[in-house]
Design an enzyme around this catalytic site. Structure first.
Site, PDB file in Angstrom:
ATOM      1  N   ASP A 290      -1.874   8.477 -11.134  1.00  0.00           N
ATOM      2  CA  ASP A 290      -1.990   7.270 -11.972  1.00  0.00           C
ATOM      3  C   ASP A 290      -0.617   6.842 -12.489  1.00  0.00           C
ATOM      4  O   ASP A 290      -0.293   5.656 -12.535  1.00  0.00           O
ATOM      5  CB  ASP A 290      -2.900   7.547 -13.176  1.00  0.00           C
ATOM      6  CG  ASP A 290      -4.374   7.558 -12.776  1.00  0.00           C
ATOM      7  OD1 ASP A 290      -4.670   7.273 -11.602  1.00  0.00           O
ATOM      8  OD2 ASP A 290      -5.212   7.861 -13.646  1.00  0.00           O
TER       9      ASP A 290
ATOM     10  N   ASP B 291       0.863  -1.188   0.000  1.00  0.00           N
ATOM     11  CA  ASP B 291       0.000   0.000   0.000  1.00  0.00           C
ATOM     12  C   ASP B 291       0.902   1.242   0.000  1.00  0.00           C
ATOM     13  O   ASP B 291       1.828   1.346   0.798  1.00  0.00           O
ATOM     14  CB  ASP B 291      -0.891  -0.022   1.252  1.00  0.00           C
ATOM     15  CG  ASP B 291      -1.978   1.038   1.192  1.00  0.00           C
ATOM     16  OD1 ASP B 291      -3.139   0.666   0.975  1.00  0.00           O
ATOM     17  OD2 ASP B 291      -1.660   2.230   1.365  1.00  0.00           O
TER      18      ASP B 291
ATOM     19  N   GLU C 165      -4.794   2.090  -4.560  1.00  0.00           N
ATOM     20  CA  GLU C 165      -3.326   2.167  -4.532  1.00  0.00           C
ATOM     21  C   GLU C 165      -2.749   0.980  -3.771  1.00  0.00           C
ATOM     22  O   GLU C 165      -1.718   1.066  -3.139  1.00  0.00           O
ATOM     23  CB  GLU C 165      -2.833   3.498  -3.953  1.00  0.00           C
ATOM     24  CG  GLU C 165      -3.794   4.236  -3.063  1.00  0.00           C
ATOM     25  CD  GLU C 165      -3.927   3.605  -1.693  1.00  0.00           C
ATOM     26  OE1 GLU C 165      -4.871   2.803  -1.531  1.00  0.00           O
ATOM     27  OE2 GLU C 165      -3.131   3.919  -0.786  1.00  0.00           O
TER      28      GLU C 165
ATOM     29  N   HIS D 101      -4.589  13.773 -10.144  1.00  0.00           N
ATOM     30  CA  HIS D 101      -4.890  12.354 -10.319  1.00  0.00           C
ATOM     31  C   HIS D 101      -4.074  11.700 -11.431  1.00  0.00           C
ATOM     32  O   HIS D 101      -3.688  10.540 -11.329  1.00  0.00           O
ATOM     33  CB  HIS D 101      -6.388  12.202 -10.623  1.00  0.00           C
ATOM     34  CG  HIS D 101      -7.068  11.260  -9.697  1.00  0.00           C
ATOM     35  ND1 HIS D 101      -7.340  11.565  -8.380  1.00  0.00           N
ATOM     36  CD2 HIS D 101      -7.523  10.003  -9.892  1.00  0.00           C
ATOM     37  CE1 HIS D 101      -7.928  10.536  -7.810  1.00  0.00           C
ATOM     38  NE2 HIS D 101      -8.059   9.572  -8.709  1.00  0.00           N
TER      39      HIS D 101
ATOM     40  N   ASN E 298      -1.961  12.675  -4.933  1.00  0.00           N
ATOM     41  CA  ASN E 298      -3.097  13.146  -5.742  1.00  0.00           C
ATOM     42  C   ASN E 298      -3.402  14.614  -5.452  1.00  0.00           C
ATOM     43  O   ASN E 298      -3.606  15.411  -6.369  1.00  0.00           O
ATOM     44  CB  ASN E 298      -4.346  12.321  -5.429  1.00  0.00           C
ATOM     45  CG  ASN E 298      -4.348  10.996  -6.171  1.00  0.00           C
ATOM     46  OD1 ASN E 298      -3.810  10.891  -7.264  1.00  0.00           O
ATOM     47  ND2 ASN E 298      -4.939   9.980  -5.563  1.00  0.00           N
TER      48      ASN E 298
HETATM   49  N1  LIG Z   1      -4.483   8.602  -8.971  1.00  0.00           N
HETATM   50  C1  LIG Z   1      -5.193   7.616  -8.438  1.00  0.00           C
HETATM   51  N2  LIG Z   1      -5.542   7.673  -7.141  1.00  0.00           N
HETATM   52  C2  LIG Z   1      -6.242   6.678  -6.610  1.00  0.00           C
HETATM   53  C3  LIG Z   1      -6.644   5.556  -7.365  1.00  0.00           C
HETATM   54  N3  LIG Z   1      -7.331   4.730  -6.557  1.00  0.00           N
HETATM   55  C4  LIG Z   1      -7.363   5.291  -5.327  1.00  0.00           C
HETATM   56  N4  LIG Z   1      -6.704   6.471  -5.339  1.00  0.00           N
HETATM   57  C5  LIG Z   1      -6.491   7.421  -4.243  1.00  0.00           C
HETATM   58  O1  LIG Z   1      -5.656   6.854  -3.263  1.00  0.00           O
HETATM   59  C6  LIG Z   1      -5.825   7.605  -2.061  1.00  0.00           C
HETATM   60  C7  LIG Z   1      -5.781   6.662  -0.893  1.00  0.00           C
HETATM   61  O2  LIG Z   1      -5.774   7.435   0.243  1.00  0.00           O
HETATM   62  P1  LIG Z   1      -5.943   6.872   1.715  1.00  0.00           P
HETATM   63  O3  LIG Z   1      -6.591   5.506   1.672  1.00  0.00           O
HETATM   64  O4  LIG Z   1      -6.602   7.920   2.530  1.00  0.00           O
HETATM   65  O5  LIG Z   1      -4.523   6.595   2.245  1.00  0.00           O
HETATM   66  P2  LIG Z   1      -3.129   7.303   1.994  1.00  0.00           P
HETATM   67  O6  LIG Z   1      -3.239   8.757   1.706  1.00  0.00           O
HETATM   68  O7  LIG Z   1      -2.389   6.478   0.985  1.00  0.00           O
HETATM   69  O8  LIG Z   1      -2.464   7.158   3.413  1.00  0.00           O
HETATM   70  P3  LIG Z   1      -1.939   5.855   4.148  1.00  0.00           P
HETATM   71  O9  LIG Z   1      -2.449   4.646   3.410  1.00  0.00           O
HETATM   72  O10 LIG Z   1      -2.524   5.944   5.524  1.00  0.00           O
HETATM   73  O11 LIG Z   1      -0.458   5.955   4.147  1.00  0.00           O
HETATM   74  C8  LIG Z   1      -7.156   8.339  -2.195  1.00  0.00           C
HETATM   75  O12 LIG Z   1      -6.904   9.695  -2.343  1.00  0.00           O
HETATM   76  C9  LIG Z   1      -7.758   7.777  -3.497  1.00  0.00           C
HETATM   77  O13 LIG Z   1      -8.488   8.760  -4.197  1.00  0.00           O
HETATM   78  C10 LIG Z   1      -6.291   5.537  -8.751  1.00  0.00           C
HETATM   79  O14 LIG Z   1      -6.586   4.607  -9.497  1.00  0.00           O
HETATM   80  N5  LIG Z   1      -5.567   6.580  -9.237  1.00  0.00           N
END
Ligand SMILES: Nc1nc2c(ncn2[C@@H]2O[C@H](COP(=O)(O)OP(=O)(O)OP(=O)(O)O)[C@@H](O)[C@H]2O)c(=O)[nH]1
Length: 318
Positions: A195, A178, A221, A191, A186
């Site tokens: 990606d 993760d 992610e 975004h 993002n």
């Molecule tokens: N660009 C992009 N962003 C994505 C995709 N899928 C999920 N996300 C983003 O991934 C982010 C995940 O954020 P969180 O789950 O809050 O966790 P984090 O910011 O990674 O923080 P921690 O996991 O606690 O370290 C969110 O902002 C989603 O919008 C994708 O396919 N593309």
């Protein structure tokens, strides 16, 4: 697989076998037969090829050694997924309309790949998807319950001891990766750049792991890795290597990012969701302990206790 088909006579007047296509990613004998048929349809529509002549001369053989005929040109098509999707065509350089012929083969091949890939891959990263993970997982967990015989994934035996170490198969591992603070990526860069980071991560995974390992993206992610047949030390070192590779990589515009990883050994009678859940709990602990680290669920006392409670319907700690 190896398909040989004739083209009309070359400049010396002989009819020869001049085109060879070899494909290395199809999962079953049925897939291979279907591809052979599609390739042949492509060849049949080529104006100079007689149907009867073609049927007689076509050979389809599994595990054929790649030929490298002298005096032939080789066209190679490598998809973005790397080694697993590969078509090579050899053809005598002086055969008229060779390029048309190659075009037919390549189009038929692309068509088959699209059909297969659409069903089992994440379109953005090219990694396998959840459906494909579930199917592979069931094969792995059944295998680790029953036998030490090699199993076959994507047409290749993968559960044999690694030649480099000669270690007998001792288990299969599931890791979850993760991205740390991905939301910030993002938020700060948009975004599209986010990606791109995910696509580059998928590429790093392919570089770090071995040919027999499998990578998945279920969405978001979060990535999943399946390591067939390896011992605990090798599994730990591979996950650490991935963590370090990400830490050391400079992502365009974004700079450096880190990832947290959790992993677990697949158990006899495991289900995909139970194993995933264990690895995911290890990721959670890695995040809680500061991120940019690797945690093994099975050797982490707090997680193992939580797992027992969880399986027996007890309190969920995470
Ligand atoms: N660009 C992009 N962003 C994505 C995709 N899928 C999920 N996300 C983003 O991934 C982010 C995940 O954020 P969180 O789950 O809050 O966790 P984090 O910011 O990674 O923080 P921690 O996991 O606690 O370290 C969110 O902002 C989603 O919008 C994708 O396919 N593309």
């Amino acid at each position: 697989m190896f398909v040989a088909a004739p083209l009309p006579s070359n400049s010396s007047g002989q009819v020869e076998t001049v085109a060879l296509a070899w494909v290395s990613r199809l999962t079953s004998a049925r897939d291979r037969r279907e591809l052979a048929q599609l390739l042949l349809q492509g060849v049949r529509s080529w104006p100079g090829v007689e149907r009867a002549e073609l049927d007689e001369q076509v050979e389809v053989a599994a595990d054929a050694v790649l030929p490298d005929p002298e005096g032939c040109q080789c066209w190679e098509m490598r998809s973005e997924y790397g080694e697993q999707s590969l078509l090579r065509v050899w053809a005598a350089a002086d055969v008229p309309d060779t390029m048309d012929f190659i075009g037919h083969l390549v189009r038929a091949y692309q068509h088959v790949l699209r059909l297969i890939d659409g069903a089992e891959r994440d379109p953005m990263t090219g990694l396998f998807n959840r459906k494909s993970f579930d199917e592979t997982f069931w094969r792995l967990s059944t295998h680790c319950l029953q036998t030490t015989r090699p199993i076959v994934l994507d047409g290749q035996a993968v559960a044999q001891p690694e030649r480099r170490h000669e270690v007998p198969p001792s288990g299969y591992w599931l890791g979850v990766l993760d991205v740390d603070h991905f939301k910030r990526v993002n938020d700060e860069h948009g975004h599209l750049i986010g990606d791109e980071v995910l696509i580059l991560l998928a590429r790093l995974m392919r570089q770090v792991f071995r040919r027999q390992d499998r990578f998945y993206r279920f969405g978001g992610e979060e990535f999943v890795v399946l390591l067939p047949s390896t011992d605990a030390t090798v599994a730990e070192s591979l996950f650490q290597r991935l963590r370090q590779a990400v830490e050391g990589h400079v992502f365009p515009q974004v700079g450096r990012i880190t990832v947290s990883l959790g992993y677990t050994q697949i158990r006899p009678n495991d289900t995909p969701s139970a194993a995933f859940d264990r690895a995911d709990r290890a990721v959670y602990l890695a995040k809680k302990s500061g991120r940019n680290r690797v945690v093994c669920h099975d050797t982490e006392p707090s997680l193992s206790a939580a797992s027992v409670l969880h399986q027996s319907g007890g309190v969920e700690l995470f």
